[in-house]
Design a protein around this motif. Structure first.
Motif, PDB file in Angstrom:
ATOM      1  N   PHE A  80       0.853  -1.183   0.000  1.00 52.92           N
ATOM      2  CA  PHE A  80       0.000   0.000   0.000  1.00 52.92           C
ATOM      3  C   PHE A  80       0.893   1.239   0.000  1.00 52.92           C
ATOM      4  O   PHE A  80       1.770   1.381   0.854  1.00 52.92           O
ATOM      5  CB  PHE A  80      -0.908   0.026   1.234  1.00 52.92           C
ATOM      6  N   ALA A  81       0.666   2.143  -0.955  1.00 51.13           N
ATOM      7  CA  ALA A  81       1.473   3.353  -1.064  1.00 51.13           C
ATOM      8  C   ALA A  81       0.746   4.544  -0.447  1.00 51.13           C
ATOM      9  O   ALA A  81      -0.482   4.639  -0.494  1.00 51.13           O
ATOM     10  CB  ALA A  81       1.782   3.650  -2.532  1.00 51.13           C
ATOM     11  N   ALA A  82       1.523   5.443   0.139  1.00 51.07           N
ATOM     12  CA  ALA A  82       0.960   6.661   0.707  1.00 51.07           C
ATOM     13  C   ALA A  82       0.411   7.554  -0.403  1.00 51.07           C
ATOM     14  O   ALA A  82       0.932   7.579  -1.519  1.00 51.07           O
ATOM     15  CB  ALA A  82       2.025   7.408   1.498  1.00 51.07           C
ATOM     16  N   LYS A  83      -0.653   8.295  -0.092  1.00 47.48           N
ATOM     17  CA  LYS A  83      -1.261   9.187  -1.080  1.00 47.48           C
ATOM     18  C   LYS A  83      -0.588  10.549  -1.122  1.00 47.48           C
ATOM     19  O   LYS A  83      -0.607  11.218  -2.146  1.00 47.48           O
ATOM     20  CB  LYS A  83      -2.751   9.353  -0.778  1.00 47.48           C
ATOM     21  N   ILE A  84      -0.047  10.989   0.004  1.00 52.45           N
ATOM     22  CA  ILE A  84       0.615  12.282   0.071  1.00 52.45           C
ATOM     23  C   ILE A  84       1.958  12.103   0.772  1.00 52.45           C
ATOM     24  O   ILE A  84       2.174  11.100   1.465  1.00 52.45           O
ATOM     25  CB  ILE A  84      -0.229  13.337   0.822  1.00 52.45           C
ATOM     26  N   PRO A  85       2.895  13.045   0.601  1.00 49.43           N
ATOM     27  CA  PRO A  85       4.164  12.934   1.325  1.00 49.43           C
ATOM     28  C   PRO A  85       3.934  12.872   2.829  1.00 49.43           C
ATOM     29  O   PRO A  85       3.130  13.618   3.381  1.00 49.43           O
ATOM     30  CB  PRO A  85       4.902  14.219   0.931  1.00 49.43           C
ATOM     31  N   LEU A 148       0.051   9.480   7.923  1.00 52.92           N
ATOM     32  CA  LEU A 148       0.106  10.834   8.460  1.00 52.92           C
ATOM     33  C   LEU A 148       0.858  11.724   7.482  1.00 52.92           C
ATOM     34  O   LEU A 148       1.848  11.298   6.871  1.00 52.92           O
ATOM     35  CB  LEU A 148       0.793  10.849   9.828  1.00 52.92           C
ATOM     36  N   GLY A 149       0.408  12.969   7.322  1.00 56.55           N
ATOM     37  CA  GLY A 149       0.967  13.864   6.320  1.00 56.55           C
ATOM     38  C   GLY A 149       2.175  14.638   6.816  1.00 56.55           C
ATOM     39  O   GLY A 149       2.179  15.173   7.924  1.00 56.55           O
ATOM     40  N   GLY A 150       3.216  14.697   5.988  1.00 53.97           N
ATOM     41  CA  GLY A 150       4.404  15.473   6.320  1.00 53.97           C
ATOM     42  C   GLY A 150       5.211  14.826   7.430  1.00 53.97           C
ATOM     43  O   GLY A 150       5.319  13.617   7.541  1.00 53.97           O
ATOM     44  N   GLU A 151       5.794  15.673   8.283  1.00 53.42           N
ATOM     45  CA  GLU A 151       6.529  15.183   9.443  1.00 53.42           C
ATOM     46  C   GLU A 151       5.570  14.950  10.607  1.00 53.42           C
ATOM     47  O   GLU A 151       4.499  15.542  10.668  1.00 53.42           O
ATOM     48  CB  GLU A 151       7.614  16.185   9.859  1.00 53.42           C
ATOM     49  N   VAL A 152       5.969  14.092  11.529  1.00 55.14           N
ATOM     50  CA  VAL A 152       5.106  13.717  12.646  1.00 55.14           C
ATOM     51  C   VAL A 152       5.768  14.093  13.963  1.00 55.14           C
ATOM     52  O   VAL A 152       6.940  13.763  14.198  1.00 55.14           O
ATOM     53  CB  VAL A 152       4.796  12.207  12.625  1.00 55.14           C
ATOM     54  N   ALA A 153       5.034  14.799  14.806  1.00 55.31           N
ATOM     55  CA  ALA A 153       5.492  15.144  16.154  1.00 55.31           C
ATOM     56  C   ALA A 153       4.644  14.373  17.155  1.00 55.31           C
ATOM     57  O   ALA A 153       3.413  14.392  17.078  1.00 55.31           O
ATOM     58  CB  ALA A 153       5.373  16.645  16.399  1.00 55.31           C
ATOM     59  N   VAL A 165      -4.316  22.913  19.129  1.00 54.70           N
ATOM     60  CA  VAL A 165      -3.836  22.447  17.829  1.00 54.70           C
ATOM     61  C   VAL A 165      -4.833  22.847  16.752  1.00 54.70           C
ATOM     62  O   VAL A 165      -6.051  22.709  16.938  1.00 54.70           O
ATOM     63  CB  VAL A 165      -3.675  20.900  17.828  1.00 54.70           C
ATOM     64  N   HIS A 166      -4.328  23.336  15.628  1.00 55.44           N
ATOM     65  CA  HIS A 166      -5.203  23.540  14.474  1.00 55.44           C
ATOM     66  C   HIS A 166      -5.785  22.187  14.080  1.00 55.44           C
ATOM     67  O   HIS A 166      -5.063  21.188  14.019  1.00 55.44           O
ATOM     68  CB  HIS A 166      -4.415  24.144  13.316  1.00 55.44           C
ATOM     69  N   PRO A 167      -7.083  22.101  13.828  1.00 57.34           N
ATOM     70  CA  PRO A 167      -7.728  20.790  13.649  1.00 57.34           C
ATOM     71  C   PRO A 167      -7.105  19.908  12.583  1.00 57.34           C
ATOM     72  O   PRO A 167      -7.040  18.685  12.744  1.00 57.34           O
ATOM     73  CB  PRO A 167      -9.178  21.140  13.312  1.00 57.34           C
ATOM     74  N   GLY A 168      -6.646  20.494  11.489  1.00 57.68           N
ATOM     75  CA  GLY A 168      -6.085  19.685  10.414  1.00 57.68           C
ATOM     76  C   GLY A 168      -4.787  18.997  10.787  1.00 57.68           C
ATOM     77  O   GLY A 168      -4.382  18.034  10.137  1.00 57.68           O
ATOM     78  N   HIS A 169      -4.120  19.476  11.829  1.00 61.41           N
ATOM     79  CA  HIS A 169      -2.837  18.895  12.226  1.00 61.41           C
ATOM     80  C   HIS A 169      -2.994  17.790  13.263  1.00 61.41           C
ATOM     81  O   HIS A 169      -2.002  17.187  13.664  1.00 61.41           O
ATOM     82  CB  HIS A 169      -1.915  19.990  12.762  1.00 61.41           C
ATOM     83  N   MET A 213       1.662  18.268   7.619  1.00 58.42           N
ATOM     84  CA  MET A 213       1.027  18.563   6.331  1.00 58.42           C
ATOM     85  C   MET A 213      -0.444  18.180   6.374  1.00 58.42           C
ATOM     86  O   MET A 213      -0.803  17.113   6.879  1.00 58.42           O
ATOM     87  CB  MET A 213       1.714  17.807   5.194  1.00 58.42           C
ATOM     88  N   THR A 214      -1.286  19.055   5.842  1.00 58.89           N
ATOM     89  CA  THR A 214      -2.704  18.746   5.689  1.00 58.89           C
ATOM     90  C   THR A 214      -3.072  18.883   4.218  1.00 58.89           C
ATOM     91  O   THR A 214      -2.457  19.656   3.485  1.00 58.89           O
ATOM     92  CB  THR A 214      -3.575  19.691   6.526  1.00 58.89           C
ATOM     93  N   LEU A 215      -4.078  18.141   3.791  1.00 60.75           N
ATOM     94  CA  LEU A 215      -4.499  18.197   2.388  1.00 60.75           C
ATOM     95  C   LEU A 215      -4.979  19.590   1.983  1.00 60.75           C
ATOM     96  O   LEU A 215      -4.642  20.065   0.893  1.00 60.75           O
ATOM     97  CB  LEU A 215      -5.582  17.152   2.126  1.00 60.75           C
ATOM     98  N   PRO A 216      -5.776  20.317   2.809  1.00 62.87           N
ATOM     99  CA  PRO A 216      -6.174  21.671   2.418  1.00 62.87           C
ATOM    100  C   PRO A 216      -4.975  22.609   2.232  1.00 62.87           C
ATOM    101  O   PRO A 216      -4.950  23.412   1.304  1.00 62.87           O
ATOM    102  CB  PRO A 216      -7.067  22.124   3.580  1.00 62.87           C
ATOM    103  N   ASN A 217      -3.985  22.514   3.124  1.00 61.91           N
ATOM    104  CA  ASN A 217      -2.808  23.364   2.981  1.00 61.91           C
ATOM    105  C   ASN A 217      -2.006  23.009   1.732  1.00 61.91           C
ATOM    106  O   ASN A 217      -1.470  23.886   1.050  1.00 61.91           O
ATOM    107  CB  ASN A 217      -1.916  23.243   4.219  1.00 61.91           C
ATOM    108  N   LEU A 218      -1.916  21.718   1.425  1.00 60.26           N
ATOM    109  CA  LEU A 218      -1.209  21.294   0.217  1.00 60.26           C
ATOM    110  C   LEU A 218      -1.929  21.809  -1.027  1.00 60.26           C
ATOM    111  O   LEU A 218      -1.295  22.320  -1.968  1.00 60.26           O
ATOM    112  CB  LEU A 218      -1.113  19.772   0.184  1.00 60.26           C
ATOM    113  N   ALA A 219      -3.261  21.692  -1.047  1.00 60.00           N
ATOM    114  CA  ALA A 219      -4.036  22.179  -2.183  1.00 60.00           C
ATOM    115  C   ALA A 219      -3.887  23.688  -2.337  1.00 60.00           C
ATOM    116  O   ALA A 219      -3.752  24.205  -3.459  1.00 60.00           O
ATOM    117  CB  ALA A 219      -5.511  21.807  -2.005  1.00 60.00           C
TER     118      ALA A 219
END
Length: 231
Positions: A80-85, A148-153, A165-169, A213-219
């Motif tokens: 299974f491949a990730a959909k976003i970085p 999970l999108g981008g880097e993970v904390a 936290v901003h909800p998308g994160h 990373m969130t999908l709305p921010n990427l878009a």
């Protein structure tokens, strides 16, 4: 079962199943497979015993259907491949201790897990929070793989310790972590800050995984570079 993660920026999860082993995944997540493996796409898996269970899973960001991947008489491989970085995280799920995942974050999991909608502790989450507050609930006993999108904390919150936290994160958090909605403070912050009206307050005890990373921010970042239809 043997697992391997290939790559870094756009990782691929590779699972090698021994004879008789089975995993479940959303029907659109398969990338490739090899060996003696069979597929069964159905609504009656992932903890859904009927139509309402499947509908609840769909409301949480999944689908009405899920696919079961089963190894036959010899080992088989499915990937299974990730959909976003970002990252693919393997997390254990204990009975009676569900996990709450961002919308569409569930990649796949071992047989015996249930995937549904995670109703929030605050009515405001459903009314005003938007997609960032619609979460998937992963329960049962087994192992889940979460995208999970981008880097993970990762933060381990002590009892009573909280963070805004901003909800998308909000990527993933453990059962026991409090989840509430707070309105952004200050009229100028609301009108001109560009950070939305609401923030999520996560309160310990428990572990939270936040995604950069969130999908709305990427878009939004890609919008200036997309062709404009002049018709």
């Amino acid at each position: 079962m043997r697992t391997k993660t290939i790559g870094t920026t756009l990782p691929v999860l590779e699972l090698t199943l021994d004879p008789g082993e089975r995993i479940i995944a959303e029907p659109d997540r398969l990338s490739w497979m090899a060996g003696d493996i069979s597929l069964n796409t159905t609504t009656a898996t992932g903890g859904a015993s009927g139509l309402f269970g499947a509908l609840g899973r769909a409301l949480g960001g999944g689908g009405l259907f899920m696919t079961e991947f089963s190894a036959g008489r010899s080992p088989a491989m499915v990937a299974f491949a990730a959909k976003i970085p970002g990252e693919i995280r393997q997390v254990p799920v204990e009975s009676g201790q569900p996990l709450y995942v961002h919308r569409s974050g569930f990649l796949c999991g071992t047989d015996g897990l249930g995937v549904g909608i995670g109703f929030q502790q605050s009515l405001g989450a459903g009314l005003f929070g938007g997609n960032g507050f619609v979460l998937q609930k992963i329960e049962g006993q087994g192992t889940a793989w979460i995208e999970l999108g981008g880097e993970v904390a990762v933060y381990d919150l002590e009892p009573g310790q909280s963070m805004l936290v901003h909800p998308g994160h909000v990527g993933l958090f453990a059962d026991g972590v409090g989840f509430e909605i707070e309105m952004m403070r200050g009229i100028r912050n609301i009108m001109f800050g560009g950070d939305g009206l609401f923030l999520a307050r996560l309160t310990g005890p428990g572990t939270v995984w936040l995604q950069s990373m969130t999908l709305p921010n990427l878009a939004h970042a890609l919008t200036p570079y997309l062709p404009v239809n002049s018709r």
